[in-house]
Design an enzyme around this catalytic site. Structure first.
Site, short mmCIF file in Angstrom:
data_model
loop_
_atom_site.label_atom_id
_atom_site.label_comp_id
_atom_site.label_asym_id
_atom_site.label_seq_id
_atom_site.Cartn_x
_atom_site.Cartn_y
_atom_site.Cartn_z
N TRP A 244 14.80 -69.94 -33.17
CA TRP A 244 14.79 -68.49 -33.11
C TRP A 244 14.28 -67.91 -34.43
CZ3 TRP A 244 20.16 -67.32 -30.34
CH2 TRP A 244 20.01 -67.59 -28.97
N GLU B 122 19.44 -69.99 -22.84
CA GLU B 122 19.94 -68.98 -23.79
C GLU B 122 21.40 -68.62 -23.54
OE1 GLU B 122 17.06 -65.73 -23.65
OE2 GLU B 122 15.91 -66.75 -25.20
N ASP C 135 7.27 -67.71 -25.36
CA ASP C 135 7.96 -66.50 -24.90
C ASP C 135 7.10 -65.24 -25.07
OD1 ASP C 135 9.90 -64.86 -23.97
OD2 ASP C 135 11.20 -64.97 -25.71
N HIS D 136 5.54 -65.82 -33.02
CA HIS D 136 6.97 -65.60 -33.23
C HIS D 136 7.33 -65.30 -34.69
CE1 HIS D 136 10.77 -65.18 -31.42
NE2 HIS D 136 10.46 -65.88 -30.35
N GLU E 49 7.83 -56.32 -25.28
CA GLU E 49 8.86 -56.82 -26.20
C GLU E 49 8.26 -57.28 -27.53
OE1 GLU E 49 11.20 -60.07 -24.62
OE2 GLU E 49 12.10 -60.51 -26.58
N LYS F 27 7.11 -68.52 -17.28
CA LYS F 27 6.46 -67.52 -18.13
C LYS F 27 5.03 -67.95 -18.42
CE LYS F 27 10.53 -65.66 -20.42
NZ LYS F 27 11.16 -65.19 -21.67
N ARG G 230 10.08 -76.42 -29.02
CA ARG G 230 10.50 -75.58 -27.89
C ARG G 230 9.41 -75.52 -26.82
NH1 ARG G 230 12.37 -69.27 -28.60
NH2 ARG G 230 11.80 -68.57 -26.52
N GLU H 11 17.52 -54.45 -21.00
CA GLU H 11 17.14 -55.45 -22.00
C GLU H 11 15.63 -55.41 -22.17
OE1 GLU H 11 19.29 -59.05 -21.85
OE2 GLU H 11 17.98 -60.08 -23.28
N ARG H 12 15.20 -55.23 -23.41
CA ARG H 12 13.76 -55.13 -23.75
C ARG H 12 13.11 -53.95 -23.03
NH1 ARG H 12 15.07 -58.00 -27.98
NH2 ARG H 12 15.82 -60.06 -27.43
N GLU I 145 5.27 -65.61 -14.33
CA GLU I 145 6.05 -64.48 -14.86
C GLU I 145 5.32 -63.89 -16.06
OE1 GLU I 145 10.45 -64.85 -15.28
OE2 GLU I 145 10.21 -63.94 -17.26
N ARG J 245 14.10 -69.81 -12.69
CA ARG J 245 13.25 -69.68 -13.89
C ARG J 245 13.17 -70.98 -14.67
NH1 ARG J 245 14.75 -65.71 -17.68
NH2 ARG J 245 12.69 -64.80 -17.96
#
Ligand code: GCV
Length: 673
Positions: free
Chosen positions: A494, A245, A318, A474, A346, A313, A289, A122-123, A340, A278
């Protein structure tokens, strides 16, 4: 006379040709261990001893008469010392009288691999999983190479699998396989950890519930821990993505994150294991968010077991090209926290774009939280650090030689978060690129190291400029590679439209006290600094404020003009990289030259696509002309809007022969008659 003159000219040209550096033969597959003496040779040249007075992972390198000694608190410390000496030799800092004493700042320095059991990552942008889960045998040679690379920068832990975990990672066959990998990693001082799926007891053993207070669930995890530790005595523990998620978690049973984390912590505690829980949580219904991690975790401060670390994070959303630091770092006082970072790119052009993250992470680690008054930078609020790896099966591990710098920089900052990003870039270049034969160190420095270091140092800001300047964030479509500011369908948080909020009046997310109130999750004086337009740093302006298109910035220009000019500047910077790199051709192997040359060309084409898409789209709202000194847009917005780049089956973007992104028109389904 004329002939004599010609002869002199010819002789001069010949001498110049002969003294031209001979480009080294190398392909980047040795990463930053290319230029140093082999580990064994360095080890053989010193006297080593364990000195229990030194910190467990610390070392001391010094000369005693003609003997060079390395003392360390443990075997791991000795290994770090040998690698530190190897590095010092390459950097020309290992002369007689060396006296180098170091110990890591954080006890836990981990890579997180988002690798799936079907070998996809993933990514991941460097090929399939480096662990080769589906192959009959584990790839021992690669794992050893990885172990050396990690140890050489002091990393001491690896979470082998994706946080979007597959429960099968905990079945007997996978535990046996993980044990084999762990046995190799152990030789390099690296502990193995696994990411678990909350519903594992249900999926693997048919339990009816995942309630962390249910005795059957608790017993299941205790048994699983016993099984794991029987196979891997130094197993590090669990990394958990829960209630995030779509992943299940304790909240599905009316319990809290602390209930869930503590239940797992109790299972691994007898063996010295830990749980990294996390804080990447957000629900589609919340108004911002960016507020949610603090909203969910602050009430739980002090309620986590001692062997739980909340992993956060770096930013509140993100891994965007630029975010302020997550306010949670400044809020939790009685909970252990881990940083993190995302090494894999990504949101910064995958393994196609040059985006050196040393500067990104330095900015975050140095940021002042005021948690314990002035002098509480983010780096000092956390006690562990994790980086989402950018590794895969590619021979150079990272899919791009220049992306290797990010793995290296992560390791170095994990060892010492106060290191300077430029120094790290410099070290990486000198260890990675072989000096051409016949070229003095001084000339190599001036003609190769310095220009390449300049490229690295400017690169992240260039990406911010051409992707999302001035605090925009984003704006991505589909796979997170290209621009899609127009997307507004689906789950709001999103979609880019949720984040940029562009309308005829202006642009930006209002997180002030009149808006989502996110500013007040920061400690004073930062909260007011961000809240007030006069003091909010311009690079975060549209992160915290919704502003008129004609708002005047410190340059005296309007917001609209500045947005346009930042996009232009990003493109120009990348074009500058291309020129610089062309001049570096005599100093690198042909294959490395071509690799970087091609990637930079892709990057500048992508940057132009980003500019055309974003400026073109926002112009539909601003209705203002481009400033006179901005370059005209090349592709009309009508031919970009609602279009995404084409990807291959692994999600890698496709470019044509001229290195331009392939952006097909959307296919519409014919309505059924
Ligand atoms: C592993 C983002 C990424 C996801 C990732 C997630 C996370 O949403 O796009 O791929 O999932 O972050 O960090 O859990």
């Amino acid at each position: 006379m004329r002939y004599k003159f010609l002869l002199i000219l010819l002789a001069g040209a010949l001498a110049a040709a002969c003294s031209r550096p001979v480009p080294p033969v190398q392909d980047g597959s040795e990463l930053w261990l290319a230029a140093g003496r082999p580990y064994e040779a360095v080890l053989a040249s010193v006297q080593t001893a364990i000195n229990p007075a030194l910190p467990a992972e610390g070392f001391h390198i010094y000369d005693e008469g003609a003997v060079r000694r390395i003392e360390a608190g443990s075997e791991a410390g000795l290994r770090y010392g040998v690698y530190a000496l190897q590095r010092a030799e390459v950097l020309g800092q290992a002369g007689p009288g060396i006296d180098l004493q170091e110990a890591p700042f954080y006890p836990l320095r981990l890579l997180n691999h988002w690798d799936n059991l079907d070998d996809t990552v993933e990514r991941g942008y460097a090929g399939l999983s480096m662990w080769e889960w589906t192959a009959p045998d584990i790839p021992e040679a690669r794992i050893r190479h990885y172990g050396e690379l990690c140890a050489s920068v002091g990393l001491n832990g690896a979470v082998l699998n994706n946080v979007n975990s597959n429960p099968l990672i905990l079945d007997a066959a996978h535990i046996a396989r993980v044990a084999k990998i762990a046995a190799i990693l152990r030789e390099y001082g690296i502990r193995t950890y696994l990411a678990i799926k909350w519903t594992s007891p249900i999926a693997l053993s048919g339990l009816k519930s995942g309630d962390p207070l249910d005795p059957k669930v608790r017993a299941w995890w205790k048994d699983k821990a016993a099984e794991l530790y029987a196979a891997i005595p130094d197993f590090g523990g669990f990394l958990v993505k829960a209630n995030s998620e779509g992943q299940a978690g304790p909240q599905d049973y009316g319990r809290t994150h602390a209930d869930g984390a503590n239940m797992l912590a109790e299972a691994v505690a007898p063996y010295g294991g830990i749980v990294m829980w996390r804080a990447f949580v957000y629900s589609p219904t919340s108004p911002d968010r960016a507020n949610q991690a603090v909203e969910e975790f602050l009430p739980l401060d002090g309620r986590f077991a001692d062997n739980v670390i909340v992993q956060i994070k770096n930013g509140p959303v993100d891994f965007q090209p630029r975010e302020p630091f997550s306010p949670l770092f400044g809020k939790l006082k009685d909970t252990k926290m881990a940083m993190e970072f995302q090494i894999t790119q990504e949101y910064l052009g995958f393994s196609n774009h040059l985006a050196y993250h040393g500067t990104t992470w330095e900015e975050c680690l140095d940021a002042e939280t005021y948690r314990d008054g002035p002098g509480s930078p983010v780096a000092r609020t956390v006690s562990a650090i994790a980086g989402v790896a950018n590794t895969g099966q590619d021979p150079n591990f990272c899919g791009y030689i220049l992306a290797q710098a990010n793995w290296y920089a992560f390791g170095r900052l994990a060892w010492n978060p106060e290191l300077d990003a430029e120094q790290i870039a410099d070290e990486w270049i000198r260890q990675t690129f072989l000096r051409p034969e016949g070229l003095s160190a001084k000339v190599f420095d001036k003609r190769f190291v310095a220009p390449l270091r300049g490229m690295l140092m400017a690169s992240r800001e260039a990406v911010v400029d051409y992707e999302m300047p001035l605090g925009l964030h984003h704006l991505f479509g589909g796979t997170h590679y290209g621009p899609a500011p127009w997307e507004r369908l689906g789950r709001p948080d999103w979609t880019p439209a949720y984040y940029h909020q562009a309308d005829s009046a202006g642009i930006g997310f209002d997180r002030t006290r009149e808006g989502s109130g996110n500013v007040d999750q920061y400690n004073e004086p930062l909260a007011s600094t961000y809240n007030e337009l006069a003091t909010c740093p311009e690079e975060l302006l549209l992160w915290f404020h919704h502003l008129d298109w004609d708002y005047k910035l410190s340059s005296g220009r309007t917001l609209w003009d500045e947005i346009c000019l930042h996009y232009d500047r990003g493109i120009r910077t990348v074009q500058g990289f291309q020129k610089t790199w062309a001049g570096l051709k005599p100093y690198v192997s042909a294959s490395i030259f071509d690799e970087v040359n091609t990637k930079l060309d892709i990057q500048q084409n992508d940057a132009r696509w980003w500019r055309d898409a974003c400026v073109g789209y926002f112009q539909l709202f601003s209705k203002r002309p481009l400033p006179a000194d901005a370059a005209p847009l090349e592709t009309p917005i009508d031919s970009l809007i609602n279009r995404n780049i084409q990807s291959d089956r692994l999600g890698m973007p496709i470019h044509d022969e001229a290195h331009r992104p392939v952006i097909p028109a959307p296919r519409f389904r014919r309505p059924r008659s």
